[in-house]
Design a protein around this motif. Sequence first.
Motif, mmCIF file in Angstrom:
data_model
loop_
_atom_site.group_PDB
_atom_site.id
_atom_site.type_symbol
_atom_site.label_atom_id
_atom_site.label_comp_id
_atom_site.label_asym_id
_atom_site.label_seq_id
_atom_site.Cartn_x
_atom_site.Cartn_y
_atom_site.Cartn_z
ATOM 1 N N SER A 163 30.709 34.979 29.100
ATOM 2 C CA SER A 163 29.873 35.725 28.159
ATOM 3 C C SER A 163 30.534 35.791 26.793
ATOM 4 C CB SER A 163 29.597 37.140 28.688
ATOM 5 O OG SER A 163 30.788 37.905 28.676
ATOM 6 N N GLN A 164 29.719 36.093 25.789
ATOM 7 C CA GLN A 164 30.231 36.304 24.434
ATOM 8 C C GLN A 164 29.277 37.239 23.697
ATOM 9 O OE1 GLN A 164 28.101 32.659 21.932
ATOM 10 N NE2 GLN A 164 30.242 33.015 21.613
ATOM 11 N N PRO A 165 29.805 38.017 22.739
ATOM 12 C CA PRO A 165 28.895 38.751 21.843
ATOM 13 C C PRO A 165 28.358 37.794 20.781
ATOM 14 C CG PRO A 165 31.176 39.222 21.263
ATOM 15 C CD PRO A 165 31.225 38.276 22.439
ATOM 16 N N PRO B 282 28.719 46.701 21.084
ATOM 17 C CA PRO B 282 28.540 45.555 20.191
ATOM 18 C C PRO B 282 29.891 44.890 19.914
ATOM 19 C CG PRO B 282 27.405 47.502 19.326
ATOM 20 C CD PRO B 282 28.240 47.966 20.474
ATOM 21 N N GLY B 283 29.918 43.573 19.948
ATOM 22 C CA GLY B 283 31.130 42.850 19.564
ATOM 23 C C GLY B 283 32.137 42.653 20.669
ATOM 24 N N GLU B 284 31.712 42.706 21.914
ATOM 25 C CA GLU B 284 32.649 42.407 23.004
ATOM 26 C C GLU B 284 31.908 41.649 24.098
ATOM 27 O OE1 GLU B 284 34.130 46.213 24.352
ATOM 28 O OE2 GLU B 284 32.251 46.739 25.349
ATOM 29 N N SER B 285 32.662 40.876 24.878
ATOM 30 C CA SER B 285 32.084 40.187 26.027
ATOM 31 C C SER B 285 32.036 41.152 27.201
ATOM 32 C CB SER B 285 32.932 38.965 26.382
ATOM 33 O OG SER B 285 34.183 39.390 26.901
ATOM 34 N N SER C 161 22.565 41.568 17.585
ATOM 35 C CA SER C 161 23.528 42.223 18.485
ATOM 36 C C SER C 161 23.261 41.838 19.933
ATOM 37 C CB SER C 161 23.439 43.742 18.326
ATOM 38 O OG SER C 161 24.499 44.357 19.034
ATOM 39 N N TYR D 65 33.774 34.709 18.957
ATOM 40 C CA TYR D 65 33.604 36.154 18.767
ATOM 41 C C TYR D 65 34.225 36.994 19.892
ATOM 42 C CZ TYR D 65 30.208 34.867 15.142
ATOM 43 O OH TYR D 65 29.590 34.344 14.031
ATOM 44 N N THR D 66 35.042 36.401 20.757
ATOM 45 C CA THR D 66 35.742 37.205 21.769
ATOM 46 C C THR D 66 37.221 37.330 21.392
ATOM 47 O OG1 THR D 66 36.397 35.360 23.215
ATOM 48 C CG2 THR D 66 34.199 36.320 23.561
ATOM 49 N N SER E 183 27.297 43.801 13.893
ATOM 50 C CA SER E 183 26.278 44.360 14.792
ATOM 51 C C SER E 183 26.064 45.840 14.528
ATOM 52 C CB SER E 183 26.686 44.160 16.254
ATOM 53 O OG SER E 183 26.502 42.820 16.645
ATOM 54 N N VAL F 285 22.685 46.860 22.199
ATOM 55 C CA VAL F 285 23.214 45.553 22.604
ATOM 56 C C VAL F 285 22.146 44.918 23.490
ATOM 57 C CG1 VAL F 285 24.992 44.299 23.876
ATOM 58 C CG2 VAL F 285 25.616 46.347 22.572
ATOM 59 N N ASP F 286 21.675 43.744 23.119
ATOM 60 C CA ASP F 286 20.599 43.088 23.864
ATOM 61 C C ASP F 286 21.164 41.992 24.768
ATOM 62 O OD1 ASP F 286 18.434 44.527 22.642
ATOM 63 O OD2 ASP F 286 18.885 43.401 20.824
ATOM 64 N N PRO F 287 21.055 42.173 26.089
ATOM 65 C CA PRO F 287 21.543 41.118 26.984
ATOM 66 C C PRO F 287 20.627 39.893 26.945
ATOM 67 C CG PRO F 287 20.624 42.948 28.258
ATOM 68 C CD PRO F 287 20.577 43.357 26.815
ATOM 69 N N PRO G 276 23.143 46.752 28.554
ATOM 70 C CA PRO G 276 24.090 46.159 29.504
ATOM 71 C C PRO G 276 25.234 47.123 29.834
ATOM 72 C CG PRO G 276 24.323 45.141 27.329
ATOM 73 C CD PRO G 276 23.163 46.085 27.239
ATOM 74 N N MET H 157 25.062 35.754 28.003
ATOM 75 C CA MET H 157 25.666 35.545 29.310
ATOM 76 C C MET H 157 25.294 34.161 29.799
ATOM 77 S SD MET H 157 25.243 39.414 30.630
ATOM 78 C CE MET H 157 23.482 39.342 30.379
ATOM 79 N N VAL I 59 17.112 47.121 26.762
ATOM 80 C CA VAL I 59 17.872 46.965 28.011
ATOM 81 C C VAL I 59 19.338 47.133 27.646
ATOM 82 C CG1 VAL I 59 18.536 45.416 29.879
ATOM 83 C CG2 VAL I 59 16.201 45.340 28.986
ATOM 84 N N ALA J 78 32.044 40.350 14.600
ATOM 85 C CA ALA J 78 30.916 40.610 15.503
ATOM 86 C C ALA J 78 30.683 42.112 15.631
ATOM 87 C CB ALA J 78 31.178 39.982 16.870
ATOM 88 N N GLN J 79 31.763 42.858 15.875
ATOM 89 C CA GLN J 79 31.643 44.313 16.022
ATOM 90 C C GLN J 79 31.094 44.929 14.730
ATOM 91 O OE1 GLN J 79 35.443 46.216 16.625
ATOM 92 N NE2 GLN J 79 34.552 48.266 16.910
ATOM 93 N N LEU K 276 24.372 40.201 23.710
ATOM 94 C CA LEU K 276 25.440 39.855 24.643
ATOM 95 C C LEU K 276 24.940 38.604 25.363
ATOM 96 C CD1 LEU K 276 28.054 40.389 26.272
ATOM 97 C CD2 LEU K 276 26.659 41.770 27.830
ATOM 98 N N GLU L 115 33.504 40.658 30.007
ATOM 99 C CA GLU L 115 34.861 40.732 30.549
ATOM 100 C C GLU L 115 35.717 41.697 29.729
ATOM 101 O OE1 GLU L 115 33.073 38.000 29.998
ATOM 102 O OE2 GLU L 115 32.798 37.193 32.011
ATOM 103 N N GLU L 116 35.549 41.683 28.411
ATOM 104 C CA GLU L 116 36.301 42.611 27.552
ATOM 105 C C GLU L 116 35.853 44.050 27.772
ATOM 106 O OE1 GLU L 116 37.575 40.108 23.662
ATOM 107 O OE2 GLU L 116 35.422 40.366 23.908
ATOM 108 N N ALA M 237 35.962 38.316 16.424
ATOM 109 C CA ALA M 237 35.362 39.418 17.183
ATOM 110 C C ALA M 237 35.233 40.670 16.317
ATOM 111 C CB ALA M 237 36.194 39.713 18.430
#
Lengths: 291, 291
Positions: free
Chosen positions: B221-223, A193-196, B228, B8-9, B117, B157-159, A159, B232, A157, B113-114, B230, A198-199, B110
């Motif tokens: 939200s945050q990564p 990868p690595g962002e929210s 990897s 991580y944001t 992932s 990126v997996d929500p 996002p 929410m 999935v 995180a990037q 996301l 919102e970002e 962050a």
Amino acid sequence: MTRLHLGYTGAPLDKADHMRRDAAAIQAARMHPSARFLILDDLKPLMAEGGTDLFWARRSEIPTGLAIFLGLNADGEPRFAVDGKPDDDLPARATDARAAGALLADGRAAIIAQARSVLDWHRRHGFCANCGAPTEVQKAGYSRLCGSCGAEHFPRVDPVVIMLAEKDGLALVGRGPRFPAGFFSALAGFVEPGESLEEAVARELHEEAGIRVHGVRYGASQPWPFPSSLMMGAFATAEGFELALDESEIAEARWVSREEVRAALAGEADWKAPPPLAIAHWLLATWAGRP
Amino acid sequence: MTRLHLGYTGAPLDKADHMRRDAAAIQAARMHPSARFLILDDLKPLMAEGGTDLFWARRSEIPTGLAIFLGLNADGEPRFAVDGKPDDDLPARATDARAAGALLADGRAAIIAQARSVLDWHRRHGFCANCGAPTEVQKAGYSRLCGSCGAEHFPRVDPVVIMLAEKDGLALVGRGPRFPAGFFSALAGFVEPGESLEEAVARELHEEAGIRVHGVRYGASQPWPFPSSLMMGAFATAEGFELALDESEIAEARWVSREEVRAALAGEADWKAPPPLAIAHWLLATWAGRP
């Protein structure tokens, strides 16, 4: 003001996740006389003739092909989706999944979204990304297992953020290079990868339109099965009007007033807004206020 | 009340997406004297000795291994991440990515995180899921292309939804079977194909805890780079207190008051709440109100 229905949401099925791990239960469900199957012909769901409902085939009517478990309906009857070529004599017609979603315009469209995304994923994921060996379907269609390296793979999935930047009573809409003429929508892009979330909204608006925003507000979400996005709609406050378009992504963009958006949603403007199936419609209608 | 920082944001880098498509620009950036490299040793980022900052290696100091482009810092200097085994004599230490994220506790996390992932994705996606052939890195690390069938693959990126169900001043926290003793958190699960974020929240709470909810409200939200996700965060209103736990997912759950949550966040309760790095901490702190 009634709440707008978000396309492909409101699935009437209980996904009955616990059954997926139980191969015997899935096999029994599949053989049960009340079991019905939504056939997707080259990813196009079969609609009953007349086009007002999905066509639910009996087991004797389904073609050879991968069947995945969709869930149970309100009466506990099992529902599956099958990837295959249906018999010509069924009283049904393979229908583009966007058109079918728009025709149903209720929770039944969510069944199409689930079926199309999962079946499409299997079509493109027959091999293990980790070692290259063929993989096998597991868990009633919700996993593929590699017999060679043991890696388990799950349906993807992706996002996606889709957003309206606004400033002083104007909102930003854009036209992608492959959009039909005159069609404008909210800007959108994949979360990285690595962002929210919102970002991602702020990054995409800067990359595609050259604007800076703050105050990102989440609005609503919908699944979008082309092939398997989770669309998350948001609003953001722009810090200026000046645009610098990335022309590979946005051919043309404009700042529009609430009045202009209402006119476009009513089909009375010199530009076309997205149809109700898409969350961009919800974003525009929510921002502009419906009359 | 100051806004809690979400782990991580807040990445301080401009991802400079347009450069990824320009192999010559990436090569020039890599050779530039101001280029610096975050080395990940078996996915553990190198921290400078003392552990108060990331260790940014010069090109002459990096090991052989895949390098991906992270972006440009505020001075326009290029930053990369490298997957490899660093020299023993660097004044740096490979640090667990969770520990490093907690130590930094700001936007520098962050970057971890990037990097983690994307590099982890490459480690597990060297082959084409569509045809099984080996694939090659493209776009400075943001794509892999199959030379055999032509399929292009993008970092995943997996929500994930993570949520507090609440009713009459109580919120639901649970303990997974593999959690440390006494540790409780918000319930969570992956968004599936064909459902909205809000539907995923309701489905997961029903599957894992047996409760029905309405009024799902998105929070933040945050990564989460393991590998990897996301994450929410959301709140929802429960329709009853009675639980039916899926013991494969939740070993124990309890309804807790705002006072109990504040005590747990302060380390003064008989159960442990998640640390500030995790969005579950934000959910609990936001719900309970900080003193």
